[in-house]
Motif scaffolding. Structure first.
Motif, PDB file in Angstrom:
ATOM      1  N   ALA A   1      -4.483  20.803  -4.303  1.00  0.00           N
ATOM      2  CA  ALA A   1      -3.957  19.744  -3.431  1.00  0.00           C
ATOM      3  C   ALA A   1      -4.705  18.456  -3.739  1.00  0.00           C
ATOM      4  O   ALA A   1      -5.853  18.476  -4.187  1.00  0.00           O
ATOM      5  CB  ALA A   1      -4.120  20.115  -1.959  1.00  0.00           C
ATOM      6  N   SER A   2      -4.036  17.326  -3.507  1.00  0.00           N
ATOM      7  CA  SER A   2      -4.677  16.036  -3.741  1.00  0.00           C
ATOM      8  C   SER A   2      -4.112  14.992  -2.800  1.00  0.00           C
ATOM      9  O   SER A   2      -2.988  15.107  -2.313  1.00  0.00           O
ATOM     10  CB  SER A   2      -4.486  15.583  -5.198  1.00  0.00           C
ATOM     11  OG  SER A   2      -3.118  15.317  -5.459  1.00  0.00           O
ATOM     12  N   VAL A   3      -4.919  13.952  -2.566  1.00  0.00           N
ATOM     13  CA  VAL A   3      -4.508  12.784  -1.782  1.00  0.00           C
ATOM     14  C   VAL A   3      -4.825  11.549  -2.608  1.00  0.00           C
ATOM     15  O   VAL A   3      -5.917  11.444  -3.186  1.00  0.00           O
ATOM     16  CB  VAL A   3      -5.240  12.719  -0.427  1.00  0.00           C
ATOM     17  CG1 VAL A   3      -4.850  11.452   0.327  1.00  0.00           C
ATOM     18  CG2 VAL A   3      -4.932  13.943   0.413  1.00  0.00           C
ATOM     19  N   ARG A   4      -3.855  10.619  -2.679  1.00  0.00           N
ATOM     20  CA  ARG A   4      -4.055   9.397  -3.448  1.00  0.00           C
ATOM     21  C   ARG A   4      -3.581   8.208  -2.619  1.00  0.00           C
ATOM     22  O   ARG A   4      -2.538   8.271  -1.963  1.00  0.00           O
ATOM     23  CB  ARG A   4      -3.271   9.449  -4.753  1.00  0.00           C
ATOM     24  CG  ARG A   4      -3.561   8.291  -5.694  1.00  0.00           C
ATOM     25  CD  ARG A   4      -2.755   8.363  -6.979  1.00  0.00           C
ATOM     26  NE  ARG A   4      -1.330   8.146  -6.756  1.00  0.00           N
ATOM     27  CZ  ARG A   4      -0.415   9.094  -6.835  1.00  0.00           C
ATOM     28  NH1 ARG A   4      -0.767  10.343  -7.119  1.00  0.00           N
ATOM     29  NH2 ARG A   4       0.866   8.814  -6.632  1.00  0.00           N
ATOM     30  N   ALA A   5      -4.338   7.128  -2.664  1.00  0.00           N
ATOM     31  CA  ALA A   5      -3.970   5.908  -1.950  1.00  0.00           C
ATOM     32  C   ALA A   5      -4.019   4.736  -2.911  1.00  0.00           C
ATOM     33  O   ALA A   5      -4.902   4.663  -3.775  1.00  0.00           O
ATOM     34  CB  ALA A   5      -4.904   5.658  -0.764  1.00  0.00           C
ATOM     35  N   ALA A   6      -3.082   3.794  -2.754  1.00  0.00           N
ATOM     36  CA  ALA A   6      -3.021   2.606  -3.597  1.00  0.00           C
ATOM     37  C   ALA A   6      -2.913   1.373  -2.716  1.00  0.00           C
ATOM     38  O   ALA A   6      -2.218   1.382  -1.693  1.00  0.00           O
ATOM     39  CB  ALA A   6      -1.827   2.681  -4.551  1.00  0.00           C
ATOM     40  N   PHE A   7      -3.607   0.307  -3.135  1.00  0.00           N
ATOM     41  CA  PHE A   7      -3.623  -0.937  -2.365  1.00  0.00           C
ATOM     42  C   PHE A   7      -3.423  -2.102  -3.332  1.00  0.00           C
ATOM     43  O   PHE A   7      -4.144  -2.217  -4.324  1.00  0.00           O
ATOM     44  CB  PHE A   7      -4.951  -1.107  -1.626  1.00  0.00           C
ATOM     45  CG  PHE A   7      -5.315   0.077  -0.768  1.00  0.00           C
ATOM     46  CD1 PHE A   7      -4.876   0.157   0.542  1.00  0.00           C
ATOM     47  CD2 PHE A   7      -6.092   1.108  -1.294  1.00  0.00           C
ATOM     48  CE1 PHE A   7      -5.214   1.255   1.324  1.00  0.00           C
ATOM     49  CE2 PHE A   7      -6.428   2.201  -0.516  1.00  0.00           C
ATOM     50  CZ  PHE A   7      -5.985   2.269   0.801  1.00  0.00           C
TER      51      PHE A   7
ATOM     52  N   ALA B   1       0.847  -1.205   0.000  1.00  0.00           N
ATOM     53  CA  ALA B   1       0.000   0.000   0.000  1.00  0.00           C
ATOM     54  C   ALA B   1       0.877   1.249   0.000  1.00  0.00           C
ATOM     55  O   ALA B   1       2.065   1.203   0.346  1.00  0.00           O
ATOM     56  CB  ALA B   1      -0.936   0.009   1.208  1.00  0.00           C
ATOM     57  N   SER B   2       0.283   2.380  -0.399  1.00  0.00           N
ATOM     58  CA  SER B   2       0.968   3.677  -0.342  1.00  0.00           C
ATOM     59  C   SER B   2      -0.073   4.784  -0.237  1.00  0.00           C
ATOM     60  O   SER B   2      -1.210   4.634  -0.681  1.00  0.00           O
ATOM     61  CB  SER B   2       1.849   3.899  -1.575  1.00  0.00           C
ATOM     62  OG  SER B   2       1.060   4.042  -2.741  1.00  0.00           O
ATOM     63  N   VAL B   3       0.342   5.911   0.349  1.00  0.00           N
ATOM     64  CA  VAL B   3      -0.501   7.102   0.469  1.00  0.00           C
ATOM     65  C   VAL B   3       0.339   8.305   0.052  1.00  0.00           C
ATOM     66  O   VAL B   3       1.470   8.468   0.525  1.00  0.00           O
ATOM     67  CB  VAL B   3      -1.034   7.297   1.900  1.00  0.00           C
ATOM     68  CG1 VAL B   3      -1.849   8.583   1.986  1.00  0.00           C
ATOM     69  CG2 VAL B   3      -1.876   6.105   2.325  1.00  0.00           C
ATOM     70  N   SER B   4      -0.217   9.149  -0.839  1.00  0.00           N
ATOM     71  CA  SER B   4       0.513  10.316  -1.350  1.00  0.00           C
ATOM     72  C   SER B   4      -0.279  11.585  -1.095  1.00  0.00           C
ATOM     73  O   SER B   4      -1.512  11.604  -1.235  1.00  0.00           O
ATOM     74  CB  SER B   4       0.770  10.179  -2.857  1.00  0.00           C
ATOM     75  OG  SER B   4       1.522   9.025  -3.155  1.00  0.00           O
ATOM     76  N   LEU B   5       0.436  12.663  -0.761  1.00  0.00           N
ATOM     77  CA  LEU B   5      -0.137  13.999  -0.603  1.00  0.00           C
ATOM     78  C   LEU B   5       0.604  14.939  -1.536  1.00  0.00           C
ATOM     79  O   LEU B   5       1.834  15.012  -1.513  1.00  0.00           O
ATOM     80  CB  LEU B   5      -0.004  14.479   0.840  1.00  0.00           C
ATOM     81  CG  LEU B   5      -0.416  15.936   1.099  1.00  0.00           C
ATOM     82  CD1 LEU B   5      -1.900  16.139   0.820  1.00  0.00           C
ATOM     83  CD2 LEU B   5      -0.076  16.350   2.527  1.00  0.00           C
TER      84      LEU B   5
END
Length: 383
Positions: free
Chosen positions: A140-146, A121-125
């Motif tokens: 601004a953005s937030v992205r998450a990957a699983f 997993a990862s979380v990006s800002l």
């Protein structure tokens, strides 16, 4: 490409290696759930020009730089900056050359993204800013990957917001605002040792000032909903070492525009570090519901449509970009590896747009052909 072939051979023998083989396929960026192994620095320069018969329109010169640095084993930071010099002339209504307005502007933009990595997993800002003399945007953005347990499937979710302030130099409006919210969901799936698929769905809700203040007879809705569905498929041909990168995108919005984009790229290694990628892109769209064709009021003349009233406040636009048309783009990218850690590349694209090329319906009448070309030169080094 030897690394791709080796990975594909391993994938055939060991199913758990399928993802690694698919990851080696160029051109389909997965949402990464592991930090990059190396830092990288990319520098690119864009030269763009568009025109129509009798008028050289917009020219853009744009240097850009991007730096990606992994650190602490589970983090990475990415930063980018771009500076655009934009000059030329733009028709104020339809494609009328006589109404073209001349300008010279500069835009500076940059963003910083920080990513935290976890097991599968990862979380990006990401935060950024774009500024020109009459337009300021903060976003601004937030992205998450699983990733799945077998690492063959990756889900990606994201949300972004932007707040814009518009102050045109003609003082038509002052401190107008526009606010947008973007939502995204994507699925990337390893299909076979040679195939990788991806589906991405996005929706954008915007409210505020969408009117083009420098165009005559332009009054747009103060809200817009946009949705897209993007399908991608990469296939690796082990016999030739080529990779096919195919994509289809459907777009629809609350203004009445429906658009289809079909693209195909073929990545071909030539040996000794050389690689070429030809591409073809087909595009077609319907017109916005408030776009009007070139046909003008007998009392006021162009650019006012028949029956126009200066007091009715109706939604209306003569912007060619909102018309019904089709377009074709042909392109070629050439890359050369220098040593193990440096790549240089040159890309050329040629674009042509015509009303008669619209598919699934007729194109908007009375518009001149529109052409454009872009050249991008870049270098990327890793360490």
């Amino acid at each position: 490409m030897d690394a791709i072939k080796d990975a594909l051979k391993d994938a055939i023998a060991r199913p758990d290696a399928v993802l690694m083989a698919a990851l080696a396929l160029p051109g389909l960026a997965l949402a990464q759930v592991q930090p990059p192994e190396q830092a990288s620095l990319s520098v690119k320069y864009l030269d763009y020009q568009d025109w129509q018969p009798g008028l050289d329109r917009i020219g853009v010169h744009s240097p850009a730089v991007e730096l990606v640095v992994p650190f602490a084993g589970a983090w990475s930071v990415r930063g980018s900056m771009v500076s655009d010099t934009i000059s030329g002339a733009s028709p104020r209504y339809h494609t009328a050359v006589s109404g073209a307005s001349h300008f010279n502007e500069k835009r500076n933009a940059g963003d910083v993204e920080v990513t935290r990595y976890f097991p599968r997993a990862s979380v990006s800002l990401d935060v950024g800013r774009s500024n020109e003399n009459d337009y300021l945007s903060k976003f601004a953005s937030v992205r998450a990957a699983f990733a799945s347990d077998d690492n063959n499937r990756t889900w990606t979710f994201g949300v972004g917001v932007a707040n814009d302030t518009i102050n045109p130099v003609n003082l038509l409006v002052r401190d107008e605002r526009k606010h947008t919210v973007d939502l995204m969901a994507g699925l990337t799936q390893v299909l076979t040792p040679r195939d990788l698929g991806q589906v991405v769905v996005t929706h954008t809700r915007g409210e505020g000032y969408f009117t083009m203040p420098y165009k005559y007879v332009d009054n747009r809705p103060r809200s817009q909903d946009k949705s897209t569905v993007l399908l991608r498929w990469n296939h690796y041909f082990s016999s030739s070492g080529m990779t096919s990168r195919a994509s289809y995108r459907f777009y629809t919005d609350s203004w009445g525009i429906r658009a289809h984009t079909l693209e195909e790229q073929l990545v071909r290694p030539l040996g000794d570090g050389w690689k070429v990628t030809p591409l073809v892109r087909l595009y077609t769209q319907s017109a916005a519901r408030f776009y009007f064709d070139p046909g003008y009021d007998t009392r006021f003349g162009p650019p006012f449509p028949p029956g126009y009233s200066f007091t009715d406040g109706r939604e209306i636009s003569a912007d060619q970009r909102l018309s019904a048309f089709g377009a074709v783009t042909l392109g070629l990218k050439v890359e050369k590896e220098i040593g193990k850690n440096t790549t240089v590349d040159v890309s050329l694209e040629r674009y042509r747009q015509q009303s008669a090329w619209r598919l699934f319906g007729g194109g908007s009448p009375g518009l001149q052909r529109f052409d454009a070309r872009s050249i991008v030169v870049g270098i990327t080094t890793r360490w």
